[in-house]
Motif scaffolding. Structure first.
Motif, short mmCIF file in Angstrom:
data_model
loop_
_atom_site.label_atom_id
_atom_site.label_comp_id
_atom_site.label_asym_id
_atom_site.label_seq_id
_atom_site.Cartn_x
_atom_site.Cartn_y
_atom_site.Cartn_z
N SER A 43 59.49 39.51 4.14
CA SER A 43 58.89 39.68 5.46
C SER A 43 58.44 38.32 5.97
O SER A 43 58.02 37.46 5.19
N CYS A 44 58.57 38.12 7.26
CA CYS A 44 58.15 36.86 7.90
C CYS A 44 57.16 37.20 9.00
O CYS A 44 57.32 38.20 9.69
N ASN A 45 56.20 36.33 9.18
CA ASN A 45 55.32 36.43 10.33
C ASN A 45 55.09 35.04 10.90
O ASN A 45 55.50 34.04 10.30
N VAL A 46 54.44 34.99 12.04
CA VAL A 46 54.29 33.71 12.73
C VAL A 46 53.46 32.72 11.91
O VAL A 46 53.75 31.52 11.91
N ALA A 47 52.47 33.19 11.17
CA ALA A 47 51.65 32.28 10.35
C ALA A 47 52.49 31.64 9.25
O ALA A 47 52.38 30.44 9.00
N PHE A 48 53.33 32.43 8.60
CA PHE A 48 54.20 31.92 7.54
C PHE A 48 55.14 30.85 8.09
O PHE A 48 55.28 29.76 7.52
N VAL A 49 55.78 31.13 9.22
CA VAL A 49 56.76 30.21 9.79
C VAL A 49 56.09 28.95 10.32
O VAL A 49 56.57 27.84 10.11
N ARG A 50 54.97 29.09 11.00
CA ARG A 50 54.25 27.91 11.51
C ARG A 50 53.79 27.01 10.37
O ARG A 50 53.82 25.79 10.47
N ASN A 51 53.32 27.62 9.29
CA ASN A 51 52.89 26.84 8.15
C ASN A 51 54.05 26.06 7.55
O ASN A 51 53.89 24.89 7.18
N LEU A 52 55.21 26.68 7.47
CA LEU A 52 56.40 26.02 6.92
C LEU A 52 56.87 24.89 7.83
O LEU A 52 57.18 23.79 7.36
N TRP A 53 56.92 25.14 9.13
CA TRP A 53 57.42 24.14 10.08
C TRP A 53 56.40 23.04 10.33
O TRP A 53 56.75 21.89 10.55
N GLY A 54 55.11 23.41 10.34
CA GLY A 54 54.07 22.42 10.54
C GLY A 54 53.78 22.09 11.99
O GLY A 54 53.16 21.08 12.28
N SER A 55 54.22 22.94 12.91
CA SER A 55 53.99 22.71 14.34
C SER A 55 53.83 24.06 15.04
O SER A 55 54.47 25.04 14.66
N PRO A 56 53.01 24.12 16.08
CA PRO A 56 52.88 25.37 16.83
C PRO A 56 54.03 25.62 17.80
O PRO A 56 54.15 26.71 18.34
#
Length: 118
Positions: A43-56
């Motif tokens: 499962s993916c959520n916006v917090a997981f993806v933002r943390n991985l990418w490092g940018s909002p």
């Protein structure tokens, strides 16, 4: 515009130590769009993806993993690409994107094909 695209078979984003390494490399490489194959994320959520990418300034689309295999995660910079449509298939995720600067429309597809040893 020069496209900075990374396609990477990461063999798992579940491990927090691996995610730290991936995040640091993404920060260094400054990609516009990244495709992680074999993410193994159920499962993916916006917090997981933002943390991985490092940018909002991100948007994303995912084909979640089935049990402990597979999964594709596409992440892109919203300042560079606008999402027009997403299609998630059995083994792929495709995103129709438009360049913010040049209005160029194109499709990006990430594919994961499981290995059947049977």
């Amino acid at each position: 515009m020069t496209l900075r695209l990374l396609s990477w078979n990461v063999r798992g984003l579940n491990n927090p130590w691996k995610r730290v390494v991936y995040k640091n490399l993404l920060k260094e490489w400054k990609c516009d769009i990244v495709c992680f194959q074999e993410s193994k994320v159920s499962s993916c959520n916006v917090a997981f993806v933002r943390n991985l990418w490092g940018s909002p300034f991100i948007d994303w689309a995912a084909l979640v993993a089935m049990q402990t295999s597979g999964g594709v995660l596409l992440i892109w910079d919203k300042r560079v690409f606008e999402k027009l449509d997403v299609i998630v298939g059995q083994f792929s995720v495709s995103v129709l994107l438009r360049g913010v600067v040049d209005d160029f429309v194109w499709a990006c597809t990430g594919v994961y094909d499981p290995n059947n040893n049977g």
